[in-house]
Design a protein around this motif. Sequence first.
Motif, PDB file in Angstrom:
ATOM      1  N   PRO A   1     -14.609   8.619   8.328  1.00  0.00           N
ATOM      2  CA  PRO A   1     -13.707   9.745   8.032  1.00  0.00           C
ATOM      3  C   PRO A   1     -12.221   9.359   8.038  1.00  0.00           C
ATOM      4  O   PRO A   1     -11.467   9.793   7.161  1.00  0.00           O
ATOM      5  N   ALA A   2     -11.796   8.547   8.975  1.00  0.00           N
ATOM      6  CA  ALA A   2     -10.380   8.160   9.042  1.00  0.00           C
ATOM      7  C   ALA A   2      -9.998   7.293   7.845  1.00  0.00           C
ATOM      8  O   ALA A   2      -8.904   7.441   7.287  1.00  0.00           O
ATOM      9  N   ALA A   3     -10.897   6.421   7.418  1.00  0.00           N
ATOM     10  CA  ALA A   3     -10.617   5.552   6.271  1.00  0.00           C
ATOM     11  C   ALA A   3     -10.501   6.372   4.987  1.00  0.00           C
ATOM     12  O   ALA A   3      -9.615   6.114   4.165  1.00  0.00           O
ATOM     13  N   VAL A   4     -11.361   7.365   4.818  1.00  0.00           N
ATOM     14  CA  VAL A   4     -11.298   8.207   3.621  1.00  0.00           C
ATOM     15  C   VAL A   4      -9.992   8.996   3.613  1.00  0.00           C
ATOM     16  O   VAL A   4      -9.306   9.089   2.585  1.00  0.00           O
ATOM     17  N   GLU A   5      -9.624   9.540   4.763  1.00  0.00           N
ATOM     18  CA  GLU A   5      -8.365  10.293   4.856  1.00  0.00           C
ATOM     19  C   GLU A   5      -7.170   9.385   4.538  1.00  0.00           C
ATOM     20  O   GLU A   5      -6.252   9.782   3.816  1.00  0.00           O
ATOM     21  N   PHE A   6      -7.180   8.175   5.045  1.00  0.00           N
ATOM     22  CA  PHE A   6      -6.114   7.205   4.773  1.00  0.00           C
ATOM     23  C   PHE A   6      -6.044   6.883   3.287  1.00  0.00           C
ATOM     24  O   PHE A   6      -4.968   6.826   2.686  1.00  0.00           O
ATOM     25  N   TRP A   7      -7.222   6.691   2.661  1.00  0.00           N
ATOM     26  CA  TRP A   7      -7.312   6.379   1.239  1.00  0.00           C
ATOM     27  C   TRP A   7      -6.705   7.501   0.399  1.00  0.00           C
ATOM     28  O   TRP A   7      -5.954   7.246  -0.532  1.00  0.00           O
ATOM     29  N   PHE A   8      -7.006   8.756   0.723  1.00  0.00           N
ATOM     30  CA  PHE A   8      -6.426   9.889   0.004  1.00  0.00           C
ATOM     31  C   PHE A   8      -4.918   9.986   0.220  1.00  0.00           C
ATOM     32  O   PHE A   8      -4.198  10.467  -0.650  1.00  0.00           O
ATOM     33  N   GLY A   9      -4.433   9.525   1.350  1.00  0.00           N
ATOM     34  CA  GLY A   9      -3.020   9.671   1.694  1.00  0.00           C
ATOM     35  C   GLY A   9      -2.114   8.541   1.259  1.00  0.00           C
ATOM     36  O   GLY A   9      -0.897   8.722   1.191  1.00  0.00           O
ATOM     37  N   ASP A  10      -2.665   7.368   0.988  1.00  0.00           N
ATOM     38  CA  ASP A  10      -1.823   6.216   0.642  1.00  0.00           C
ATOM     39  C   ASP A  10      -2.386   5.514  -0.597  1.00  0.00           C
ATOM     40  O   ASP A  10      -3.397   4.813  -0.515  1.00  0.00           O
ATOM     41  N   PRO A  11      -1.748   5.676  -1.766  1.00  0.00           N
ATOM     42  CA  PRO A  11      -2.261   5.081  -3.002  1.00  0.00           C
ATOM     43  C   PRO A  11      -2.213   3.552  -3.027  1.00  0.00           C
ATOM     44  O   PRO A  11      -2.776   2.933  -3.919  1.00  0.00           O
ATOM     45  N   ARG A  12      -1.568   2.953  -2.025  1.00  0.00           N
ATOM     46  CA  ARG A  12      -1.523   1.488  -1.936  1.00  0.00           C
ATOM     47  C   ARG A  12      -2.622   0.950  -1.024  1.00  0.00           C
ATOM     48  O   ARG A  12      -2.722  -0.252  -0.811  1.00  0.00           O
ATOM     49  N   SER A  13      -3.441   1.852  -0.473  1.00  0.00           N
ATOM     50  CA  SER A  13      -4.467   1.432   0.483  1.00  0.00           C
ATOM     51  C   SER A  13      -5.821   1.230  -0.195  1.00  0.00           C
ATOM     52  O   SER A  13      -6.104   1.816  -1.234  1.00  0.00           O
ATOM     53  N   ALA A  14      -6.613   0.401   0.419  1.00  0.00           N
ATOM     54  CA  ALA A  14      -7.986   0.159  -0.032  1.00  0.00           C
ATOM     55  C   ALA A  14      -8.858  -0.051   1.201  1.00  0.00           C
ATOM     56  O   ALA A  14      -9.392  -1.138   1.419  1.00  0.00           O
ATOM     57  N   PRO A  15      -9.008   0.980   2.043  1.00  0.00           N
ATOM     58  CA  PRO A  15      -9.783   0.803   3.263  1.00  0.00           C
ATOM     59  C   PRO A  15     -11.253   0.471   2.998  1.00  0.00           C
ATOM     60  O   PRO A  15     -11.941  -0.017   3.887  1.00  0.00           O
ATOM     61  N   HIS A  16     -11.710   0.687   1.780  1.00  0.00           N
ATOM     62  CA  HIS A  16     -13.085   0.366   1.392  1.00  0.00           C
ATOM     63  C   HIS A  16     -13.244  -1.101   1.023  1.00  0.00           C
ATOM     64  O   HIS A  16     -14.349  -1.575   0.798  1.00  0.00           O
ATOM     65  N   GLY A  17     -12.124  -1.817   0.930  1.00  0.00           N
ATOM     66  CA  GLY A  17     -12.181  -3.236   0.590  1.00  0.00           C
ATOM     67  C   GLY A  17     -12.201  -3.508  -0.906  1.00  0.00           C
ATOM     68  O   GLY A  17     -12.387  -4.642  -1.329  1.00  0.00           O
ATOM     69  N   GLY A  18     -11.962  -2.484  -1.703  1.00  0.00           N
ATOM     70  CA  GLY A  18     -11.963  -2.645  -3.162  1.00  0.00           C
ATOM     71  C   GLY A  18     -10.558  -2.576  -3.725  1.00  0.00           C
ATOM     72  O   GLY A  18      -9.621  -3.157  -3.184  1.00  0.00           O
ATOM     73  N   GLU A  19     -10.403  -1.828  -4.768  1.00  0.00           N
ATOM     74  CA  GLU A  19      -9.158  -1.722  -5.533  1.00  0.00           C
ATOM     75  C   GLU A  19      -8.318  -0.537  -5.033  1.00  0.00           C
ATOM     76  O   GLU A  19      -8.858   0.525  -4.740  1.00  0.00           O
ATOM     77  N   THR A  20      -7.011  -0.712  -4.958  1.00  0.00           N
ATOM     78  CA  THR A  20      -6.134   0.410  -4.604  1.00  0.00           C
ATOM     79  C   THR A  20      -5.988   1.338  -5.809  1.00  0.00           C
ATOM     80  O   THR A  20      -6.217   0.931  -6.954  1.00  0.00           O
ATOM     81  N   LEU A  21      -5.583   2.564  -5.556  1.00  0.00           N
ATOM     82  CA  LEU A  21      -5.338   3.500  -6.653  1.00  0.00           C
ATOM     83  C   LEU A  21      -4.237   2.974  -7.566  1.00  0.00           C
ATOM     84  O   LEU A  21      -4.341   3.042  -8.791  1.00  0.00           O
ATOM     85  N   ILE A  22      -3.191   2.400  -6.980  1.00  0.00           N
ATOM     86  CA  ILE A  22      -2.085   1.840  -7.763  1.00  0.00           C
ATOM     87  C   ILE A  22      -2.599   0.726  -8.690  1.00  0.00           C
ATOM     88  O   ILE A  22      -2.250   0.671  -9.871  1.00  0.00           O
ATOM     89  N   ALA A  23      -3.425  -0.160  -8.161  1.00  0.00           N
ATOM     90  CA  ALA A  23      -3.965  -1.259  -8.974  1.00  0.00           C
ATOM     91  C   ALA A  23      -4.885  -0.727 -10.071  1.00  0.00           C
ATOM     92  O   ALA A  23      -4.863  -1.227 -11.205  1.00  0.00           O
ATOM     93  N   PHE A  24      -5.678   0.280  -9.757  1.00  0.00           N
ATOM     94  CA  PHE A  24      -6.587   0.883 -10.728  1.00  0.00           C
ATOM     95  C   PHE A  24      -5.811   1.495 -11.893  1.00  0.00           C
ATOM     96  O   PHE A  24      -6.094   1.217 -13.061  1.00  0.00           O
ATOM     97  N   VAL A  25      -4.807   2.293 -11.591  1.00  0.00           N
ATOM     98  CA  VAL A  25      -3.978   2.897 -12.639  1.00  0.00           C
ATOM     99  C   VAL A  25      -3.294   1.800 -13.462  1.00  0.00           C
ATOM    100  O   VAL A  25      -3.229   1.876 -14.690  1.00  0.00           O
ATOM    101  N   GLY A  26      -2.815   0.759 -12.803  1.00  0.00           N
ATOM    102  CA  GLY A  26      -2.179  -0.353 -13.510  1.00  0.00           C
ATOM    103  C   GLY A  26      -3.141  -1.092 -14.429  1.00  0.00           C
ATOM    104  O   GLY A  26      -2.775  -1.490 -15.543  1.00  0.00           O
ATOM    105  N   ARG A  27      -4.375  -1.274 -13.982  1.00  0.00           N
ATOM    106  CA  ARG A  27      -5.383  -1.955 -14.819  1.00  0.00           C
ATOM    107  C   ARG A  27      -5.663  -1.135 -16.083  1.00  0.00           C
ATOM    108  O   ARG A  27      -5.688  -1.671 -17.191  1.00  0.00           O
ATOM    109  N   VAL A  28      -5.858   0.161 -15.902  1.00  0.00           N
ATOM    110  CA  VAL A  28      -6.133   1.026 -17.055  1.00  0.00           C
ATOM    111  C   VAL A  28      -4.914   1.067 -17.984  1.00  0.00           C
ATOM    112  O   VAL A  28      -5.049   0.967 -19.204  1.00  0.00           O
TER     113      VAL A  28
END
Length: 186
Positions: free
Chosen positions: A95-122
């Motif tokens: 739960p804390a990792a999901v909340e962090f992920w929603f709150g920080d677009p530079r985070s990747a608590p799941h160990g994958g791609e950040t939201l910023i990197a994803f938007v940049g790739r697209v």
Amino acid sequence: MLVTLIAAARSSSLDDARFGDNRPLDAAGWASVERAVPALAPLAAAELRYCSPTTGSRQTGDVLGLAPLAQPALRDCDMGRWQGLTLREATAREPAAVEFWFGDPRSAPHGGETLIAFVGRVGGWLDTRPAGPHGRVVAVTEPSVIRAAMLYALKAPPFAYWRTEVHPLSVVSLSGGGGRWNLRLG
């Protein structure tokens, strides 16, 4: 150039949507894309026709008569260890990792791609599309990829990603190129 993005038909109910879902279209998805053929089939006239590497995107494109070429850059966000989980399952486990992920677009608590990197790739994929004689491109992909493309085109803040909805078989068009995109509705 005009890039038209089509959200793949559904492969599961909304409650069962999974990160990195690669399941084939379900019965409702097949029925909905077949009903959409008359409205969307004219998009097959585009010079360049693509899809994400997922089964559902490929099937949607094939039913629409696009014969799309799979593009790895159009894949969903890499969700690392949450791959294959529903949001509810990921939240129950971390739960804390999901909340962090929603709150920080530079985070990747799941160990994958950040939201910023994803938007940049697209966005990078958009910016490198070769223009055909008429400059028309169509691509079938996941709703998340379309959300990322809209954020990139509008230069919207990353948090707008969470406030954007794209339903199966939604169509969004972007005109422009080279980092200067306009969202076209209607």
